[in-house]
Structures are given as C-alpha cells and as structure tokens.
Write a protein that holds these residues in place. Structure first.
Motif, short mmCIF file in Angstrom:
data_model
loop_
_atom_site.label_atom_id
_atom_site.label_comp_id
_atom_site.label_asym_id
_atom_site.label_seq_id
_atom_site.Cartn_x
_atom_site.Cartn_y
_atom_site.Cartn_z
N LEU A 1 13.84 28.46 -11.35
CA LEU A 1 14.03 27.02 -11.14
C LEU A 1 12.84 26.36 -10.43
O LEU A 1 12.39 25.29 -10.86
CB LEU A 1 15.33 26.77 -10.35
CG LEU A 1 15.68 25.31 -10.08
CD1 LEU A 1 15.82 24.53 -11.38
CD2 LEU A 1 16.96 25.21 -9.25
N PRO A 2 12.28 26.96 -9.34
CA PRO A 2 11.13 26.31 -8.69
C PRO A 2 9.95 26.10 -9.63
O PRO A 2 9.28 25.05 -9.57
CB PRO A 2 10.77 27.29 -7.56
CG PRO A 2 12.05 28.00 -7.27
CD PRO A 2 12.72 28.16 -8.60
N SER A 3 9.67 27.06 -10.52
CA SER A 3 8.54 26.90 -11.44
C SER A 3 8.82 25.82 -12.48
O SER A 3 7.91 25.09 -12.90
CB SER A 3 8.20 28.22 -12.13
OG SER A 3 9.24 28.63 -13.01
N ILE A 4 10.09 25.68 -12.89
CA ILE A 4 10.47 24.62 -13.82
C ILE A 4 10.25 23.26 -13.16
O ILE A 4 9.68 22.34 -13.76
CB ILE A 4 11.94 24.76 -14.26
CG1 ILE A 4 12.14 26.03 -15.11
CG2 ILE A 4 12.40 23.51 -15.01
CD1 ILE A 4 11.68 25.91 -16.53
N ILE A 5 10.72 23.12 -11.92
CA ILE A 5 10.55 21.86 -11.19
C ILE A 5 9.07 21.54 -11.02
O ILE A 5 8.64 20.39 -11.20
CB ILE A 5 11.26 21.93 -9.82
CG1 ILE A 5 12.77 22.03 -10.02
CG2 ILE A 5 10.91 20.71 -8.98
CD1 ILE A 5 13.54 22.27 -8.74
#
Length: 296
Positions: A231-235
């Motif tokens: 999720l952090p890399s997507i954001i």
C-alpha cells in the motif's frame, strides 16, 4: 459591420466546493465585456436543474455555456452539449477540478472569468459508460466506491474526500474481465480500473500523465490486487504521478471496451457515482465536444 454578440449562459451551481460563490454573478457581469457577450446567469436550486438548464440553453441556441462548478457539474452539462456547435466554458468551483486543471484553466474564480475571451476553441472526445457520459476520468472499483461514499457526505470539499479515502484504504479487490474487440485484455482481481480521457482525478493527482482528450483513444489503467504491504508504494506512485508505471499496473488503450464483473454496483463518471449492472460497455465518441481551453 460589427460582429453580433455571443450569447453566453453561465449555469451556476451555488453548492459547489468553494464557499465564495455568492459573488459569481456580479463578477461575471462586471468582468466580461457586455459589448461582446449577451450574458445570462442561471443559478441552480437542485441537481436536476443542471440538465434541464443545459437542454434549455441548447434549444434556445446559446453560443457558449459556462459550467460554474466542480467536475460533476461539468459532466452533466457537457453531456447535453455533445455533437452540438455550442462551446463549453468552465469556471472551476469544485474541490478537485481535475478537468479544468488538465486544460490549464485558472482556479481563481475572478481569473477564470477574465480569461474566457482569450481561450481557444478545442474539440475533444467523450466517453460513454452505457448511456452515461464521461469527459475526464471514470472507472470501477476503489475510486467508484469512494465516489459513492463521498456522495453521502454532508461536508464536501477536499477534506471530506480525503476522509472517505482514509476510511476505505483496505477496500477488497473485485474480480473483473476487461474485454476489447472480443479479446480479453485482463481477467482477475483488481483494486480498480480507471478509464482516462484526460490526465487526472483532481488536485494534480494523475491517473495517466500522457492521456489526451482529442487523440481518438480511451486510456485504461488497471490496478491489480495487492496486499497491505504494498500500500505505501501504491500511494507513493499516485502522489508522484507514476501510478501507470507501478508494478501493479497494466495500461491499455482503445475505442471500445466491455467490463464483466461478479456483481452489479457503482461505477463513476467524472466523480459522479452511478449504479450499473454486472456487465457494461465503454465506448468513445470521437471529437464530439467543443470546449474553451487554455492549453499551451
């Protein structure tokens, strides 16, 4: 012989994201030259007025219809101007203003009014989810789910939108089949599938930086299922405008698509939630809308 005045109608949504909208009629009358324009301002009282007023403006042969509001207001008015000779102008009053930002239109209300005479006419494509028009960004999955939740929030604006996203970050991916010309392009679980006619959702958060609204193509970005660890890399990819090159993304382009899914549910066109059946079509209507643009 002097050139006749252009009939310019402002369809004005006083309930858009910005608070300082009460002065809009006075600003338009003061800062647009009334020697050049026959100006009419039609404030809406309810959502259905947008389409009723747009239809009336078309039937009474306006030259320019200015949509004063957010992307949803623009969407509903633009849909009525497709394949007409009427130009769509925009005074951005929404919380994201993705469509206006794509065309480099001023977000300041006074500047957006003053620049109208200097804007260039541009003809762009429109996209249709069954019979529902889209001019900017549409899709199914997470962003459609957020649009449906945001429509239930009393407090509009960027803050309310961010809260809706934060509450639903762990939205469960759904199973989709994306088809074009009888060929299956993608089948599996996806977090969302976005269809881009222009570049961004709003607030400079971009779906696909290279999307062009007059190239005769719909661009599609599929965000495949991912786990919480990613999720952090997507954001980060979203914030950097690199969602389309994220390892969880697939990008396609074409003129006609079909979506097959397991359940009926929400989709969105320009942030406006619509409930559709399990399967639906997405098609391009090339060069079907005239707009006033400030693109360089």
């Amino acid at each position: 012989m002097t050139e006749s005045k252009k009939r310019l109608i402002v369809i004005y949504n006083p309930f858009s994201g910005k608070k300082n909208t009460k002065q809009l009629p006075n600003l338009v009358q003061t800062h647009l030259n009334q020697k050049d324009y026959q100006i009419e301002i039609w404030p809406t009282e309810k959502a259905s007025d947008l389409t009723l007023f747009a239809d009336k403006a078309v039937k009474t042969k306006a030259d320019i219809i200015v949509a004063a509001g957010g992307d949803g207001t623009i969407n509903q008015i633009a849909a009525r101007l497709v394949n007409s000779n009427i130009a769509l102008g925009i005074i951005p009053l929404g919380s994201g203003n993705g469509f206006a930002r794509h065309f480099n239109l001023p977000l300041n209300t006074l500047q957006a009014i003053k620049i109208i005479p200097k804007l260039k006419l541009k003809t762009i494509d429109t996209v249709w989810f069954n019979e529902h028009c889209m001019v900017n960004i549409g899709g199914v999955g997470f962003d459609a789910y957020i649009s449906s939740k945001f429509s239930e929030v009393k407090k509009r604006g960027l803050q309310g939108y961010v809260k809706a996203i934060a509450k639903n970050l762990f939205y469960k991916s759904q199973h989709y089949k994306l088809i074009s010309n009888g060929k299956v392009l993608f089948e599996g679980k996806a977090f969302m599938i976005s269809f881009a006619n222009a570049t961004q959702w709003g607030n400079n958060i971009k779906v696909l930086p290279g999307a062009k609204p007059d190239d005769g193509l719909i661009d599609v970005v599929v965000i495949k299922e991912f786990n919480a660890f990613h999720l952090p890399s997507i954001i980060k990819s979203v914030l950097l405008g690199k969602l389309h090159v994220d390892k969880h993304s697939l990008v396609f382009s074409g003129t006609d698509f079909e979506i097959e899914r397991e359940h009926e549910g929400p989709i969105h066109t320009d942030g406006e939630p619509i409930w559709l059946k399990k399967n639906f079509n997405i098609r391009l209507e090339p060069l079907s809308l005239n707009i006033l643009s400030n693109e360089k």
